[in-house]
Write a protein that holds these residues in place. Structure first.
Motif, mmCIF file in Angstrom:
data_model
loop_
_atom_site.group_PDB
_atom_site.id
_atom_site.type_symbol
_atom_site.label_atom_id
_atom_site.label_comp_id
_atom_site.label_asym_id
_atom_site.label_seq_id
_atom_site.Cartn_x
_atom_site.Cartn_y
_atom_site.Cartn_z
ATOM 1 N N ASN A 31 6.465 1.653 -4.112
ATOM 2 C CA ASN A 31 6.383 2.745 -3.149
ATOM 3 C C ASN A 31 4.926 2.997 -2.758
ATOM 4 O O ASN A 31 4.063 3.165 -3.626
ATOM 5 C CB ASN A 31 6.976 4.033 -3.734
ATOM 6 C CG ASN A 31 8.488 4.013 -3.757
ATOM 7 O OD1 ASN A 31 9.121 3.138 -3.168
ATOM 8 N ND2 ASN A 31 9.085 4.966 -4.467
ATOM 9 N N GLN A 32 4.666 3.017 -1.468
ATOM 10 C CA GLN A 32 3.360 3.345 -0.900
ATOM 11 C C GLN A 32 3.573 4.255 0.298
ATOM 12 O O GLN A 32 4.645 4.206 0.929
ATOM 13 C CB GLN A 32 2.633 2.093 -0.399
ATOM 14 C CG GLN A 32 2.320 1.046 -1.439
ATOM 15 C CD GLN A 32 1.673 -0.177 -0.798
ATOM 16 O OE1 GLN A 32 1.897 -1.303 -1.221
ATOM 17 N NE2 GLN A 32 0.848 0.032 0.245
ATOM 18 N N PRO A 33 2.607 5.077 0.663
ATOM 19 C CA PRO A 33 2.734 5.865 1.900
ATOM 20 C C PRO A 33 2.767 4.924 3.101
ATOM 21 O O PRO A 33 2.082 3.898 3.113
ATOM 22 C CB PRO A 33 1.481 6.752 1.902
ATOM 23 C CG PRO A 33 0.512 6.046 1.010
ATOM 24 C CD PRO A 33 1.325 5.354 -0.032
ATOM 25 N N GLU A 34 3.569 5.260 4.090
ATOM 26 C CA GLU A 34 3.690 4.406 5.273
ATOM 27 C C GLU A 34 2.401 4.382 6.077
ATOM 28 O O GLU A 34 1.989 3.325 6.568
ATOM 29 C CB GLU A 34 4.852 4.882 6.150
ATOM 30 C CG GLU A 34 6.219 4.683 5.527
ATOM 31 C CD GLU A 34 7.328 5.088 6.471
ATOM 32 O OE1 GLU A 34 7.019 5.454 7.639
ATOM 33 O OE2 GLU A 34 8.509 5.034 6.084
ATOM 34 N N ARG A 35 1.766 5.561 6.214
ATOM 35 C CA ARG A 35 0.563 5.642 7.044
ATOM 36 C C ARG A 35 -0.474 6.550 6.392
ATOM 37 O O ARG A 35 -0.141 7.558 5.774
ATOM 38 C CB ARG A 35 0.892 6.185 8.441
ATOM 39 C CG ARG A 35 1.809 5.266 9.245
ATOM 40 C CD ARG A 35 2.106 5.838 10.627
ATOM 41 N NE ARG A 35 2.955 4.939 11.385
ATOM 42 C CZ ARG A 35 2.520 3.901 12.078
ATOM 43 N NH1 ARG A 35 1.214 3.671 12.141
ATOM 44 N NH2 ARG A 35 3.361 3.134 12.744
ATOM 45 N N LEU A 36 -1.725 6.165 6.550
ATOM 46 C CA LEU A 36 -2.858 6.984 6.115
ATOM 47 C C LEU A 36 -3.962 6.854 7.156
ATOM 48 O O LEU A 36 -4.018 5.863 7.883
ATOM 49 C CB LEU A 36 -3.384 6.526 4.749
ATOM 50 C CG LEU A 36 -2.523 6.809 3.513
ATOM 51 C CD1 LEU A 36 -3.145 6.166 2.283
ATOM 52 C CD2 LEU A 36 -2.356 8.305 3.294
ATOM 53 N N ILE A 46 -5.186 5.086 -1.516
ATOM 54 C CA ILE A 46 -3.825 4.618 -1.257
ATOM 55 C C ILE A 46 -3.059 4.677 -2.581
ATOM 56 O O ILE A 46 -3.243 3.814 -3.448
ATOM 57 C CB ILE A 46 -3.806 3.183 -0.706
ATOM 58 C CG1 ILE A 46 -4.709 3.059 0.516
ATOM 59 C CG2 ILE A 46 -2.376 2.765 -0.369
ATOM 60 C CD1 ILE A 46 -4.770 1.654 1.101
ATOM 61 N N THR A 139 1.050 -0.114 3.684
ATOM 62 C CA THR A 139 0.475 1.135 4.201
ATOM 63 C C THR A 139 -0.425 0.828 5.386
ATOM 64 O O THR A 139 -1.393 0.073 5.267
ATOM 65 C CB THR A 139 -0.350 1.860 3.114
ATOM 66 O OG1 THR A 139 0.507 2.198 2.023
ATOM 67 C CG2 THR A 139 -0.984 3.130 3.671
#
Length: 219
Positions: A31-36, A46, A139
């Motif tokens: 699991n990673q954030p989709e956008r940063l 991240i 990400t």
């Protein structure tokens, strides 16, 4: 062999393992954030989290690797060897320790070229062999140019108001350091005037008394 077959699995199959609503008792994923987004010259973190159903070996030999630009893109980091891509030299740190299943990738001094997609890959040894899996979507990192405001360079070279005030106050103290207290000065001036007046008037009174004494009728 298990590692090769795992990497050749269809993306849709792996995506199921990344779904938050899936049964993680039988799945695996990262699991990673989709956008940063970050500011050029600044830093970004991240975060990542991974899960799996397998039983780990006594020595799991966990490794965290990162890729950029695309799913099968270049490696930019390897936790086991300490490898860091030349582009990220002295700008990349992984905050993670085995056997943790979460961590943070930090990128410092962000550059325009850093704007791309980043993928976290996990390698670990289970009781059935080595397993390798990674994030599917990664990400997407967006870099915003640092804004420059008119007169910014001038303001950065100016002294702060407190420093300027302090300097003025100090200068004032230095200029008046050898001067007497104003009230004392005023009192001295007043006394001086009175004494000067007395000095001027006294001879006149003495002369008038002498003349009066000379003209008085003799007894």
């Amino acid at each position: 062999m298990a590692s090769v077959l795992l990497l050749l699995l269809p993306a849709a199959c792996l995506q199921g393992g990344n779904s938050a609503g899936s049964n993680r008792g039988n799945t695996f994923g990262v699991n990673q954030p989709e956008r940063l987004s970050g500011v050029q010259g600044g830093s970004i973190e991240i975060p990542f989290f991974f899960y799996f159903p397998w039983e780990l070996a006594k020595d799991p030999q966990m490794r965290i690797l990162w890729k950029w630009q695309r799913f099968h893109g270049e490696f930019i980091y390897n936790s086991s060897s300490g490898f860091i891509h030349e582009h990220f030299k002295d700008r990349l740190i992984l905050n993670w320790t085995q056997p943790q299943t979460s961590g943070v990738l930090r990128i410092f001094d962000l550059k325009e070229k850093d704007q791309t997609v980043y993928f976290c890959r996990i390698c670990l040894k289970t009781t059935k062999g080595m397993e390798i899996f990674q994030s599917i979507n990664g990400t997407q990192l967006t870099i915003t140019p640092r804004k420059h405001f008119p007169g910014q360079s001038f303001r950065t070279t100016m002294q702060s108001p407190s420093i300027i005030t302090s300097a003025v106050t100090t200068a004032g103290l230095e200029d008046t350091e050898d001067q007497r207290n104003p009230s004392v000065v005023n009192l001295g001036a007043t006394v001086g005037v009175v004494v000067a007046t007395a000095v001027l008037i006294t001879p006149v009174y003495v002369m008038l008394i002498f003349l009066w004494w000379k003209k008085r009728p003799a007894d």
